[in-house]
Design an enzyme around this catalytic site. Structure first.
Site, short mmCIF file in Angstrom:
data_model
loop_
_atom_site.label_atom_id
_atom_site.label_comp_id
_atom_site.label_asym_id
_atom_site.label_seq_id
_atom_site.Cartn_x
_atom_site.Cartn_y
_atom_site.Cartn_z
N LYS A 1 0.83 -1.19 0.00
CA LYS A 1 0.00 0.00 0.00
C LYS A 1 0.87 1.25 0.00
O LYS A 1 1.91 1.30 0.68
CB LYS A 1 -0.92 0.01 1.22
N GLU B 1 -11.75 -2.02 -9.25
CA GLU B 1 -12.49 -2.52 -8.09
C GLU B 1 -13.60 -1.57 -7.67
O GLU B 1 -14.52 -1.99 -6.95
CB GLU B 1 -11.55 -2.76 -6.91
N HIS C 1 -9.90 -7.95 -8.49
CA HIS C 1 -9.75 -7.52 -7.10
C HIS C 1 -10.43 -8.50 -6.15
O HIS C 1 -11.59 -8.87 -6.35
CB HIS C 1 -10.40 -6.13 -6.95
N GLU D 1 -2.07 0.94 -8.64
CA GLU D 1 -3.50 0.63 -8.56
C GLU D 1 -4.28 1.78 -7.94
O GLU D 1 -3.86 2.35 -6.93
CB GLU D 1 -3.66 -0.63 -7.72
N ASP E 1 -14.10 -6.58 -10.31
CA ASP E 1 -14.46 -7.32 -9.11
C ASP E 1 -15.84 -7.94 -9.34
O ASP E 1 -16.80 -7.23 -9.62
CB ASP E 1 -14.49 -6.33 -7.93
N ASP F 1 -0.70 0.02 -4.40
CA ASP F 1 -2.12 0.38 -4.37
C ASP F 1 -2.30 1.65 -3.55
O ASP F 1 -1.97 1.68 -2.36
CB ASP F 1 -2.91 -0.78 -3.75
#
Length: 368
Positions: free
Chosen positions: A168, A249, A299, A223, A272, A197
């Protein structure tokens, strides 16, 4: 022609196995609405959807009050017709997250029925591209973790056979993100994929700034760098960075993926299955992305996406992040860095019925 005679709706709440934080939120609970369909020939199908802590009761209410009653007496094989009818029956609340999540619970149950009746696993029923798909892990890399923990977790993931890991980003200062990623890259080497992400936390100028700083690190993708509704911002970012941009997502209809792809605003599609409205629209997005020569890396929902990625020829990764272990007896099989699609007929998810019944926070049934 199997006619649907009853619809049972449950909600199960699941706590994550580890603390999960990103740049905008903490994942403290998965609300899991589950739909069980029974047909007049005795066949059954189970589908599900999820939220990460809010809205589960709203999904259940939409299912109970508006969608489930419309299923009684329907031909369970008419999956496209049912999806379209339910979508338009709730058109005043679409396109939107709650409607798509509710549709997904029904649609996955219908596909479970279809595959079981065909005596085929989902990955073959839905396309049958290949049985194994590379897998990376997101059961680590969270934003609250210190650098030492990030490095240790990622080294452990590599030793366990994963082919990549997600980290992250979105720390208050650029230098913090860079230091964390550099430490991980130096530890795992150049032959291990690092996905990052941002969870939609940046504005355009900051996303451009951070992408430039991240480029030397050889990242697999960046992401959700921007809010999902900012198509123009993604176009600008994609034009000015060599890092593949991943989105999906937080997109809830195939048409919105069409807009991203047509504008060349992304190079990784992370559709997703729950948030797009089920397997039926998921497959449409995957095949749409294929026409643009764009990879699909969905996702979450590994227990379901392992079969869907095996069905689609342009799917590139399965995301490992276990969440259903407390209510299932099946487990994702990983071999040589690849997730292996289940061979059992249906979705390939073996629900622990006793655990579902014991943990249900909501239960209702529609029979007429």
């Amino acid at each position: 022609m199997p006619l649907i005679t009853s619809v049972e709706i449950l909600q199960i709440d699941l706590a994550p196995k580890v603390v999960r934080t990103d740049a905008i939120q903490a994942f403290v609970k998965q609300e899991t609405p589950i739909v069980r369909l029974t047909c007049d020939d005795g066949s059954e199908g189970t589908g599900y959807t999820y939220t990460i802590g809010t809205g589960g009761s709203s999904v259940v209410a939409l299912l109970r009050d508006h969608l489930a009653p419309r299923l009684i007496g329907r031909d369970a094989d008419a999956i496209e017709a049912i999806w379209k009818d339910l979508f338009f029956a709730t058109h005043a609340t679409a396109v939107g997250a709650i409607t798509s999540l509710a549709l997904a619970a029904v649609d996955t149950a219908l596909w479970d029925l279809k595959a079981k009746r065909a005596k085929l696993p989902l990955w073959k029923t839905a396309g049958g591209a290949r049985e194994r798909v590379p897998v990376y892990t997101t059961e680590g890399g969270w934003l609250h973790l210190p650098v030492e923990s990030l490095v240790q977790q990622t080294l452990e993931a590599k030793a366990q056979g994963f082919r990549g890991a997600k980290i992250k980003v979105g720390r208050p200062h650029l230098a913090e993100d860079v230091a964390r990623l550099v430490a991980v890259r130096e530890a795992v080497g150049a032959d291990f994929e690092i996905m990052v992400d941002a969870n939609q936390c940046f504005n355009v100028s900051e996303a451009l700034r951070r992408a430039r700083a991240f480029e030397p690190l050889g990242l697999a993708w960046l992401e959700e760098p921007l809010p999902a509704e900012d198509l123009a911002g993604h176009v600008e970012l994609a034009l000015h960075t060599s890092i593949p941009i991943a989105v999906g997502e937080s997109i809830y209809h195939p048409s919105h993926f069409r807009e991203y792809l047509a504008a060349r605003a992304c190079s990784i599609v992370q559709v997703d299955c729950a948030r797009i409205g089920g397997i039926t629209p998921w497959l449409k997005v995957a095949h749409l992305a294929e026409t643009f020569n764009v990879a699909v890396c969905p996702h979450f929902l590994m227990e379901l996406h392992v079969s869907l990625t095996a069905a689609a020829p342009n799917a590139a990764w399965v995301e490992y992040i276990p969440q259903l272990d407390d209510i299932t007896t099946s487990r994702l099989v990983i071999d040589d860095g690849h997730a292996v699609a289940p061979a059992e007929p249906g979705l390939g998810i073996a629900w622990d019925v006793a655990a579902l019944d014991a943990r249900a926070v909501t239960r209702c049934a529609i029979t007429h």
